[in-house]
Write a protein that holds these residues in place. Structure first.
Motif, PDB file in Angstrom:
ATOM      1  N   MET A   1      30.702   9.251  -8.702  1.00  0.00           N
ATOM      2  CA  MET A   1      31.521   8.971  -9.878  1.00  0.00           C
ATOM      3  C   MET A   1      30.779   9.277 -11.174  1.00  0.00           C
ATOM      4  SD  MET A   1      31.388   4.861 -10.565  1.00  0.00           S
ATOM      5  CE  MET A   1      31.776   5.155 -12.293  1.00  0.00           C
ATOM      6  N   SER A   2      29.573   9.816 -11.056  1.00  0.00           N
ATOM      7  CA  SER A   2      28.786  10.042 -12.267  1.00  0.00           C
ATOM      8  C   SER A   2      28.004  11.347 -12.206  1.00  0.00           C
ATOM      9  CB  SER A   2      27.838   8.861 -12.498  1.00  0.00           C
ATOM     10  OG  SER A   2      26.957   8.682 -11.382  1.00  0.00           O
ATOM     11  N   TRP A   3      26.782  11.292 -11.699  1.00  0.00           N
ATOM     12  CA  TRP A   3      25.889  12.446 -11.748  1.00  0.00           C
ATOM     13  C   TRP A   3      26.406  13.633 -10.954  1.00  0.00           C
ATOM     14  CZ3 TRP A   3      21.477  13.528 -14.487  1.00  0.00           C
ATOM     15  CH2 TRP A   3      21.015  12.489 -15.301  1.00  0.00           C
ATOM     16  N   GLY A   4      27.162  13.401  -9.902  1.00  0.00           N
ATOM     17  CA  GLY A   4      27.698  14.510  -9.128  1.00  0.00           C
ATOM     18  C   GLY A   4      28.515  15.460  -9.978  1.00  0.00           C
ATOM     19  N   PRO A   5      29.678  15.016 -10.490  1.00  0.00           N
ATOM     20  CA  PRO A   5      30.498  15.912 -11.307  1.00  0.00           C
ATOM     21  C   PRO A   5      30.032  16.057 -12.753  1.00  0.00           C
ATOM     22  CG  PRO A   5      31.619  13.816 -10.985  1.00  0.00           C
ATOM     23  CD  PRO A   5      30.372  13.768 -10.148  1.00  0.00           C
ATOM     24  N   ILE A   6      29.540  14.983 -13.367  1.00  0.00           N
ATOM     25  CA  ILE A   6      29.285  15.010 -14.806  1.00  0.00           C
ATOM     26  C   ILE A   6      28.120  15.929 -15.161  1.00  0.00           C
ATOM     27  CG2 ILE A   6      28.905  13.627 -16.879  1.00  0.00           C
ATOM     28  CD1 ILE A   6      31.525  13.058 -15.320  1.00  0.00           C
ATOM     29  N   CYS A   7      27.130  16.044 -14.280  1.00  0.00           N
ATOM     30  CA  CYS A   7      26.030  16.971 -14.523  1.00  0.00           C
ATOM     31  C   CYS A   7      26.562  18.391 -14.678  1.00  0.00           C
ATOM     32  CB  CYS A   7      25.015  16.901 -13.381  1.00  0.00           C
ATOM     33  SG  CYS A   7      23.643  18.058 -13.546  1.00  0.00           S
ATOM     34  N   TRP A   8      27.485  18.788 -13.780  1.00  0.00           N
ATOM     35  CA  TRP A   8      28.059  20.137 -13.861  1.00  0.00           C
ATOM     36  C   TRP A   8      28.917  20.301 -15.107  1.00  0.00           C
ATOM     37  CZ3 TRP A   8      25.609  23.420 -11.153  1.00  0.00           C
ATOM     38  CH2 TRP A   8      25.082  23.078  -9.907  1.00  0.00           C
ATOM     39  N   VAL A   9      29.637  19.246 -15.482  1.00  0.00           N
ATOM     40  CA  VAL A   9      30.439  19.305 -16.710  1.00  0.00           C
ATOM     41  C   VAL A   9      29.533  19.573 -17.909  1.00  0.00           C
ATOM     42  CG1 VAL A   9      31.892  17.968 -18.291  1.00  0.00           C
ATOM     43  CG2 VAL A   9      32.280  17.811 -15.830  1.00  0.00           C
ATOM     44  N   LEU A  10      28.469  18.794 -18.031  1.00  0.00           N
ATOM     45  CA  LEU A  10      27.561  18.948 -19.173  1.00  0.00           C
ATOM     46  C   LEU A  10      26.872  20.312 -19.175  1.00  0.00           C
ATOM     47  CD1 LEU A  10      26.071  15.359 -19.307  1.00  0.00           C
ATOM     48  CD2 LEU A  10      27.286  16.487 -21.163  1.00  0.00           C
ATOM     49  N   LEU A  11      26.450  20.780 -18.004  1.00  0.00           N
ATOM     50  CA  LEU A  11      25.793  22.084 -17.951  1.00  0.00           C
ATOM     51  C   LEU A  11      26.745  23.196 -18.362  1.00  0.00           C
ATOM     52  CD1 LEU A  11      23.645  21.870 -14.686  1.00  0.00           C
ATOM     53  CD2 LEU A  11      22.858  21.719 -17.057  1.00  0.00           C
ATOM     54  N   SER A  12      28.026  23.049 -18.070  1.00  0.00           N
ATOM     55  CA  SER A  12      28.999  24.069 -18.465  1.00  0.00           C
ATOM     56  C   SER A  12      29.331  23.998 -19.949  1.00  0.00           C
ATOM     57  CB  SER A  12      30.285  23.916 -17.643  1.00  0.00           C
ATOM     58  OG  SER A  12      31.049  22.805 -18.064  1.00  0.00           O
ATOM     59  N   GLU A  13      28.965  22.865 -20.599  1.00  0.00           N
ATOM     60  CA  GLU A  13      29.351  22.642 -21.988  1.00  0.00           C
ATOM     61  C   GLU A  13      28.223  22.832 -23.003  1.00  0.00           C
ATOM     62  OE1 GLU A  13      32.792  19.205 -21.539  1.00  0.00           O
ATOM     63  OE2 GLU A  13      30.701  18.582 -21.620  1.00  0.00           O
ATOM     64  N   ILE A  14      27.016  22.390 -22.675  1.00  0.00           N
ATOM     65  CA  ILE A  14      26.007  22.223 -23.723  1.00  0.00           C
ATOM     66  C   ILE A  14      25.376  23.530 -24.192  1.00  0.00           C
ATOM     67  CG2 ILE A  14      25.439  19.872 -23.016  1.00  0.00           C
ATOM     68  CD1 ILE A  14      22.930  20.970 -21.644  1.00  0.00           C
ATOM     69  N   PHE A  15      25.412  24.591 -23.371  1.00  0.00           N
ATOM     70  CA  PHE A  15      24.730  25.824 -23.755  1.00  0.00           C
ATOM     71  C   PHE A  15      25.621  26.705 -24.638  1.00  0.00           C
ATOM     72  CE2 PHE A  15      22.802  24.988 -19.437  1.00  0.00           C
ATOM     73  CZ  PHE A  15      21.627  24.452 -19.951  1.00  0.00           C
ATOM     74  N   PRO A  16      25.119  27.155 -25.789  1.00  0.00           N
ATOM     75  CA  PRO A  16      25.894  28.032 -26.681  1.00  0.00           C
ATOM     76  C   PRO A  16      26.269  29.358 -26.013  1.00  0.00           C
ATOM     77  CG  PRO A  16      24.031  27.069 -27.851  1.00  0.00           C
ATOM     78  CD  PRO A  16      23.844  26.734 -26.403  1.00  0.00           C
ATOM     79  N   ASN A  17      27.339  29.974 -26.509  1.00  0.00           N
ATOM     80  CA  ASN A  17      27.864  31.205 -25.911  1.00  0.00           C
ATOM     81  C   ASN A  17      26.809  32.286 -25.725  1.00  0.00           C
ATOM     82  OD1 ASN A  17      30.581  30.430 -25.560  1.00  0.00           O
ATOM     83  ND2 ASN A  17      31.053  30.867 -27.697  1.00  0.00           N
TER      84      ASN A  17
END
Length: 480
Positions: A376-392
């Motif tokens: 409910m946390s590190w599994g999906p949310i890690c991938w969410v953040l990695l897809s979001e935090i890096f600039p284009n």
């Protein structure tokens, strides 16, 4: 009432196809849980090799995952997200068939040798390269296509697919082994387990032809018409598509640093790497890869341990859905911190029981509580953040480094588990509990909240090439 600014059915259809890469990720990494003891008997014990070699063999696919993660940036940036996923699909298919029949061309069935063991590991590494590429590119693909309002939920479906793939293979492994004598499983059954992956791999390969390239990749290659067409389909409005495209073009026009890795400072890269490392150092893949063996240590037989693994897989799916439903409401940071605390409780509980050689229902309860907290946390949310935090401008490179770090950490944790357990079970699980505590502190101090912001808006978090002082970073001021 809020109006939806996106084409729901179109987005869901392409997201489901992209998440098949996640399903294969889960399938490929978890299939070993049902086969590892048979592989040990056939190719480790018969050759008189050590538990360290056993650990390396169980984890050999992770070497490929590291390689796949590292090269994903090159393929993603030069060939596009879609073509790179096609390459990953081919690797999944080849690995599934050759891992099931490692004697192919060079060896004889029933004649174990060091050469056969090496060939088996090479075939597993090929699949690992596919996993490494897919694990970097699938979340990137979904994140670059998804509207900001539901991006967290859609990327979380990728983790759901990973867990669902693991659950499917737990059922497949159980179905193959159920009612069969151990001798048959150790002789033939394990081959069926590996070969079964060829079915979803072939399906993934075919369906990729029906999804578009991402608008952000197309825009980065000056294919603005194609990018606009995809954005129009995604957003269901040419006006909204034009606005999003303008924002993407403005982001891509910032080429003062030529898109070099540290264009936006070192903090974003460090946060990405640490997110990946902590996701693995909390010990989740020990629970996934060695689940049947852990349950057998509690007194369950081989079939019963596989059934308990299926139960754990069902719990994992349920709690991944919890994350999907809450990530765009509660935000990323609260879920990560709650999960870290839950994982610490679960692992410290297992550690205390293991240290006192107490095995039974409470061990199962603590393991399930631990995995539920992760899902409910590190599994999906890690991938969410990695897809979001890096600039284009640096997303492909940065994602490759973060994912490679994740697989390197995964390999280290998984391959060291058998020798660590020979020293002390309590110490082993206690280490994972300590990492869970440290992961909570890391999130509290360094991880930004990304809920509700576009990918281009998130670039401003990184302080224009590290202009923010280290003091501000340590105090968390830049995330407010």
């Amino acid at each position: 009432m809020k109006t939806k600014n996106y084409n729901t059915m179109y987005i869901i259809s392409i997201t489901l196809i992209a998440t098949l890469g996640g399903l294969l990720f889960g399938y490929d990494t978890a299939v070993i849980s049902g086969a590892e003891q048979s592989v040990q008997l056939y190719m480790i014990d018969n050759l008189g090799l050590s538990s360290f070699i056993h650990g390396l063999t169980v984890s050999s696919a992770l070497i490929g995952c590291i390689i796949g993660g590292l090269i994903s940036g090159y393929f993603s940036n030069n060939f596009g997200r879609k073509k790179s996923l096609l390459i990953a699909a081919v690797l999944f298919l080849v690995s599934a068939l050759t891992s099931a029949y490692p004697e192919f061309l060079f060896f004889n069935v029933g004649e174990p040798s060091v050469g056969l063991l090496i060939a088996f590991n090479i075939y597993r590494i090929l699949g690992g390269i596919g996993v490494g590429m897919a694990s970097a590119i699938c979340p990137t693909y979904i994140g670059e296509v998804a509207p900001q309002e539901i991006r967290g939920r859609l990327v979380s479906w990728y983790q759901f697919a990973v867990i669902f793939g693991q659950l499917v293979v737990y059922f497949v492994n159980f179905g193959i082994a159920n009612g069969q004598p151990s001798a048959w499983v150790n002789d033939i059954g394990w081959r069926y387990m590996f070969a079964s992956e060829a079915i979803p791999a072939f399906l993934f390969f075919i369906l990729i032809f029906f999804i578009p390239e991402t608008p952000r990749y197309l825009a980065s290659k000056n294919k603005e018409v194609q990018a606009f067409n995809v954005l129009s389909k995604v957003n269901g409005s040419k006006e909204r598509a034009q606005a999003v495209l303008a924002e993407i073009k403005e982001s891509l026009s910032k080429k003062t640093a030529s898109g070099k890795l540290f264009s936006y400072g070192k903090t974003v890269i460090i946060v990405g790497i640490l997110l990946s490392v902590f996701q693995q150092f909390v010990g989740i893949n020990v629970a996934l890869y060695y689940a049947p063996r852990i349950f057998e240590s509690m007194g369950a037989g081989q079939n019963a341990s596989l059934l308990q693994t299926v139960i754990m897989g069902i719990v994992n799916v349920i709690f991944t859905v919890v994350a999907i439903q809450t990530v765009d409401k509660w935000g990323r940071k609260p879920l990560l911190m709650i999960g870290s605390i839950g994982m610490a409780i679960g692992m410290f509980g297992v550690a205390i029981l293991a240290q006192n050689e107490i095995f039974g229902i409470w061990t199962l309860i603590f393991i399930v509580f631990y995995t539920a907290s992760f899902m409910m946390s590190w599994g999906p949310i890690c991938w969410v953040l990695l897809s979001e935090i890096f600039p284009n401008l640096i997303r492909g490179q940065a994602m490759a480094i973060a994912v490679a770090a994740q697989w390197a950490a995964n390999f280290f944790i998984s391959s060291t588990y058998p020798p660590m357990m020979e020293i002390s079970g309590g110490m082993t699980y206690g280490f994972y509990g300590l990492m869970s505590v440290l992961s909570a502190l890391f999130v509290w101090k360094m991880v930004p909240e990304t809920k509700g912001k576009s990918l281009e808006q998130l670039e401003s978090l990184w302080g224009k090439k590290d202009k923010k002082s280290s003091e501000e970073v340590s105090q968390g001021n830049i995330w407010k």
